[in-house]
Design a protein around this motif. Structure first.
Motif, PDB file in Angstrom:
ATOM      1  N   ALA A  54      -2.937 -12.668   2.655  1.00 47.01           N
ATOM      2  CA  ALA A  54      -2.091 -12.385   1.177  1.00 47.01           C
ATOM      3  C   ALA A  54      -2.247 -10.897   0.929  1.00 47.01           C
ATOM      4  CB  ALA A  54      -2.605 -13.415   0.183  1.00 47.01           C
ATOM      5  N   PRO A  55      -1.277 -10.320   0.464  1.00 45.57           N
ATOM      6  CA  PRO A  55      -1.405  -8.910  -0.101  1.00 45.57           C
ATOM      7  C   PRO A  55      -2.196  -8.845  -1.442  1.00 45.57           C
ATOM      8  CG  PRO A  55       0.943  -9.641  -0.537  1.00 45.57           C
ATOM      9  CD  PRO A  55       0.087 -10.824   0.424  1.00 45.57           C
ATOM     10  N   GLN A  56      -2.650  -7.913  -1.835  1.00 46.80           N
ATOM     11  CA  GLN A  56      -3.450  -7.726  -2.835  1.00 46.80           C
ATOM     12  C   GLN A  56      -2.816  -7.246  -4.355  1.00 46.80           C
ATOM     13  OE1 GLN A  56      -6.824  -8.723  -3.046  1.00 46.80           O
ATOM     14  NE2 GLN A  56      -6.068  -9.511  -1.101  1.00 46.80           N
ATOM     15  N   GLY A  57      -3.318  -7.202  -5.364  1.00 47.17           N
ATOM     16  CA  GLY A  57      -2.519  -6.633  -6.266  1.00 47.17           C
ATOM     17  C   GLY A  57      -1.105  -6.988  -6.726  1.00 47.17           C
ATOM     18  N   ALA A  58      -0.323  -5.875  -7.103  1.00 45.42           N
ATOM     19  CA  ALA A  58       0.821  -5.863  -7.492  1.00 45.42           C
ATOM     20  C   ALA A  58       1.807  -6.110  -6.339  1.00 45.42           C
ATOM     21  CB  ALA A  58       1.428  -4.636  -8.187  1.00 45.42           C
TER      22      ALA A  58
ATOM     23  N   ARG B 163       2.297 -10.132  -6.241  1.00 50.05           N
ATOM     24  CA  ARG B 163       3.377 -10.740  -7.182  1.00 50.05           C
ATOM     25  C   ARG B 163       5.017 -10.033  -6.643  1.00 50.05           C
ATOM     26  NH1 ARG B 163       3.826 -12.632 -12.058  1.00 50.05           N
ATOM     27  NH2 ARG B 163       1.651 -12.317 -12.845  1.00 50.05           N
ATOM     28  N   GLU B 164       4.918  -9.087  -6.183  1.00 48.83           N
ATOM     29  CA  GLU B 164       6.319  -8.487  -5.707  1.00 48.83           C
ATOM     30  C   GLU B 164       6.699  -9.258  -4.374  1.00 48.83           C
ATOM     31  OE1 GLU B 164       5.708  -4.383  -4.336  1.00 48.83           O
ATOM     32  OE2 GLU B 164       5.396  -3.940  -6.316  1.00 48.83           O
ATOM     33  N   LEU B 165       5.834  -9.632  -3.515  1.00 45.49           N
ATOM     34  CA  LEU B 165       6.034 -10.538  -2.300  1.00 45.49           C
ATOM     35  C   LEU B 165       6.529 -11.947  -2.800  1.00 45.49           C
ATOM     36  CD1 LEU B 165       6.048 -11.086   0.722  1.00 45.49           C
ATOM     37  CD2 LEU B 165       3.843 -11.728   0.636  1.00 45.49           C
TER      38      LEU B 165
ATOM     39  N   LEU C 131      18.800 -10.223   0.212  1.00 44.09           N
ATOM     40  CA  LEU C 131      17.581  -9.940   0.150  1.00 44.09           C
ATOM     41  C   LEU C 131      17.255  -8.528   0.913  1.00 44.09           C
ATOM     42  CD1 LEU C 131      14.650 -10.689  -0.927  1.00 44.09           C
ATOM     43  CD2 LEU C 131      14.482 -11.791   1.303  1.00 44.09           C
ATOM     44  N   ARG C 132      16.287  -7.622   0.406  1.00 42.89           N
ATOM     45  CA  ARG C 132      15.979  -6.296   0.937  1.00 42.89           C
ATOM     46  C   ARG C 132      14.621  -6.514   1.562  1.00 42.89           C
ATOM     47  NH1 ARG C 132      20.625  -5.267   0.242  1.00 42.89           N
ATOM     48  NH2 ARG C 132      21.593  -3.878  -0.980  1.00 42.89           N
ATOM     49  N   ALA C 133      14.318  -5.851   2.449  1.00 40.29           N
ATOM     50  CA  ALA C 133      12.886  -5.782   3.034  1.00 40.29           C
ATOM     51  C   ALA C 133      11.967  -5.272   2.020  1.00 40.29           C
ATOM     52  CB  ALA C 133      12.721  -5.023   4.294  1.00 40.29           C
ATOM     53  N   GLY C 134      10.648  -5.719   1.847  1.00 38.85           N
ATOM     54  CA  GLY C 134       9.811  -5.115   1.077  1.00 38.85           C
ATOM     55  C   GLY C 134       9.335  -3.742   1.707  1.00 38.85           C
ATOM     56  N   ARG C 135       8.415  -3.125   0.663  1.00 40.77           N
ATOM     57  CA  ARG C 135       8.004  -1.833   0.988  1.00 40.77           C
ATOM     58  C   ARG C 135       7.185  -1.697   2.331  1.00 40.77           C
ATOM     59  NH1 ARG C 135       4.944  -0.086  -3.859  1.00 40.77           N
ATOM     60  NH2 ARG C 135       5.740  -1.894  -4.939  1.00 40.77           N
ATOM     61  N   SER C 136       6.610  -2.764   2.633  1.00 41.81           N
ATOM     62  CA  SER C 136       5.849  -2.491   3.828  1.00 41.81           C
ATOM     63  C   SER C 136       6.824  -2.950   5.089  1.00 41.81           C
ATOM     64  CB  SER C 136       5.051  -4.106   3.822  1.00 41.81           C
ATOM     65  OG  SER C 136       5.742  -5.230   3.933  1.00 41.81           O
ATOM     66  N   GLY C 137       8.031  -3.106   4.863  1.00 42.88           N
ATOM     67  CA  GLY C 137       8.913  -3.127   5.903  1.00 42.88           C
ATOM     68  C   GLY C 137       9.210  -4.522   6.601  1.00 42.88           C
ATOM     69  N   HIS C 138       8.617  -5.394   5.953  1.00 39.59           N
ATOM     70  CA  HIS C 138       8.564  -6.879   6.387  1.00 39.59           C
ATOM     71  C   HIS C 138       9.362  -7.749   5.320  1.00 39.59           C
ATOM     72  CE1 HIS C 138       4.691  -5.744   8.148  1.00 39.59           C
ATOM     73  NE2 HIS C 138       5.142  -6.380   8.934  1.00 39.59           N
ATOM     74  N   SER C 139      10.435  -8.254   5.900  1.00 39.89           N
ATOM     75  CA  SER C 139      11.387  -8.946   5.049  1.00 39.89           C
ATOM     76  C   SER C 139      10.709 -10.571   4.793  1.00 39.89           C
ATOM     77  CB  SER C 139      12.690  -9.169   5.762  1.00 39.89           C
ATOM     78  OG  SER C 139      13.639 -10.104   4.990  1.00 39.89           O
TER      79      SER C 139
END
Length: 104
Positions: free
Chosen positions: A16-20, A23-25, A94-102
């Motif tokens: 799981a990603p952390q922090g903001a 929620r974005e994911l 849907l666009r890919a997130g900042r990490s590059g993972h959709s």
């Protein structure tokens, strides 16, 4: 998934990603699923439970076999809600997130 109307979308979170970013994911997944019921399993899912449930998703903590009754109740509630057209999942917006993972 363009042009499909799934009854359920399932995904898995290993870390799981952390922090903001968490929620974005979850927001991206929820937006992509629109009115289609969605569940999330995997080792990282419990850490995102608050966000997932706040957006209408379900966390599957254990094995799906043991969670079957809860999943069936979740789907029964979701089926009573009318679907709306234009879901990002069905339109492919849907666009890919900042990490590059959709998230789909």
């Amino acid at each position: 998934m363009r042009g499909t109307q799934p009854d359920l979308v399932g995904s898995s979170v290993t870390l799981a990603p952390q922090g903001a970013r968490a929620r974005e994911l979850v927001d991206a997944y929820a937006d992509a699923c629109g009115s289609v019921p969605w569940i999330v399993g995997g080792a990282g899912a419990p850490a995102l439970r608050t966000f997932i449930e706040a957006r209408g998703g379900m966390v599957v903590d254990g094995q799906p076999d043991r969670e079957r009754a809860g999943i069936e109740r979740f789907l029964a509630r979701a089926r009573r809600r009318p679907r709306q057209g234009g879901d990002a999942l069905r339109t492919g917006t849907l666009r890919a997130g900042r990490s590059g993972h959709s998230p789909t």
